[in-house]
Design an enzyme around this catalytic site. Sequence first.
Site, mmCIF file in Angstrom:
data_model
loop_
_atom_site.group_PDB
_atom_site.id
_atom_site.type_symbol
_atom_site.label_atom_id
_atom_site.label_comp_id
_atom_site.label_asym_id
_atom_site.label_seq_id
_atom_site.Cartn_x
_atom_site.Cartn_y
_atom_site.Cartn_z
ATOM 1 N N HIS A 158 -18.185 142.668 52.250
ATOM 2 C CA HIS A 158 -18.206 144.088 51.882
ATOM 3 C C HIS A 158 -17.608 145.020 52.949
ATOM 4 O O HIS A 158 -17.206 146.135 52.650
ATOM 5 C CB HIS A 158 -19.651 144.548 51.653
ATOM 6 N N ASP A 197 -17.756 133.667 46.014
ATOM 7 C CA ASP A 197 -18.618 134.543 46.818
ATOM 8 C C ASP A 197 -19.952 134.659 46.106
ATOM 9 O O ASP A 197 -20.095 134.273 44.938
ATOM 10 C CB ASP A 197 -17.958 135.927 46.956
ATOM 11 N N SER A 198 -20.920 135.227 46.798
ATOM 12 C CA SER A 198 -22.234 135.476 46.197
ATOM 13 C C SER A 198 -22.142 136.510 45.074
ATOM 14 O O SER A 198 -23.017 136.584 44.223
ATOM 15 C CB SER A 198 -23.197 135.974 47.273
ATOM 16 N N GLU A 213 -22.404 148.733 48.094
ATOM 17 C CA GLU A 213 -22.428 148.455 46.647
ATOM 18 C C GLU A 213 -22.783 149.691 45.834
ATOM 19 O O GLU A 213 -22.315 149.876 44.716
ATOM 20 C CB GLU A 213 -23.438 147.348 46.345
ATOM 21 N N CYS A 258 -18.457 140.044 56.929
ATOM 22 C CA CYS A 258 -19.094 140.144 55.613
ATOM 23 C C CYS A 258 -18.034 140.618 54.613
ATOM 24 O O CYS A 258 -17.171 141.433 54.957
ATOM 25 C CB CYS A 258 -20.247 141.143 55.671
ATOM 26 N N CYS A 282 -17.394 134.108 50.997
ATOM 27 C CA CYS A 282 -18.672 134.650 51.476
ATOM 28 C C CYS A 282 -18.934 134.197 52.909
ATOM 29 O O CYS A 282 -18.909 132.996 53.205
ATOM 30 C CB CYS A 282 -19.787 134.138 50.559
#
Length: 269
Positions: A190, A13-14, A156, A188, A76
């Site tokens: 998150h 993932d990023s 985040e 996504c 991701c």
Amino acid sequence: MNLKADNPIGIFDSGIGGLTVAHAIKELLPNEQLIYFGDTAHLPYGDKASYSIKHYAVELSKFLLNKNCKVIVIACHTASSVAYEEVKEIIGDQAIVLNVVDPIVQKLIEVGKGKIGVIGTKGTIQSEIYPNKLKGLSGSMEVRPLATPLLCPMIEEGFINDNISRTVIDSYLSQEQLSNIDKIVLACTHYPLIKKQVNEFYENKVEVIDSSEVVAIHLKKVLEERGLLNPKRNEEHHFFVSDYTQAFEKSTRFFFGERVKLEKGSIWS
Ligand code: DGL
């Protein structure tokens, strides 16, 4: 392809957001060893040019291949949307490459109708991956994508269940684009962390599709079909990042459900 069942599953993932996908995989497939790479040096991917994301994704895949991964999961959404073909081409038949978009598209096709909201980064939405993949497949399916770039930094920073998160979530989900939908795809890494809040907004009347769960189920099926399920895990999981900070390590608990030790890895060849 000479893949072995006791080889690890690679996930990238990023950043550490993809730990939501790693967590779903760990829960469903507890016998598998995971090698995770979060490209925290290049985070966020959502605003990057597609040529940069392709370059990073290829390097991350090579890293995981060098660790003998039998599968490489592009956790991701942004990288899955713009770099899947490049990763597949470079990996060839040396490992199975999975992205997080196709299993969701497959799930949507199985139902085959309704208005589908999709929320994700600018990169994912601008790639038009969902409208393109679902185009012409069903006359009665309407895809309604919306970029929701404030959600990642908000999550985040830990704003998921307070006035700030409610304001941001309500403001996005109240957009015309997402009115009267039947399902919403959390496209996504998150967003599984705000699934409850999205459900609350829609008063449980809209099906919320959590991509991390869908991907874990798909991965299990692929491993079963190929006879590659590991009967017993002997090795520890490893979690690499390209840029180490204590803050990243602290947030792993948030995304993975438990705090994990991060190792510094390099993807520069
Ligand atoms: N991991 C990204 C995704 O799932 C979100 C964070 C970023 O923009 O890098 O699209």
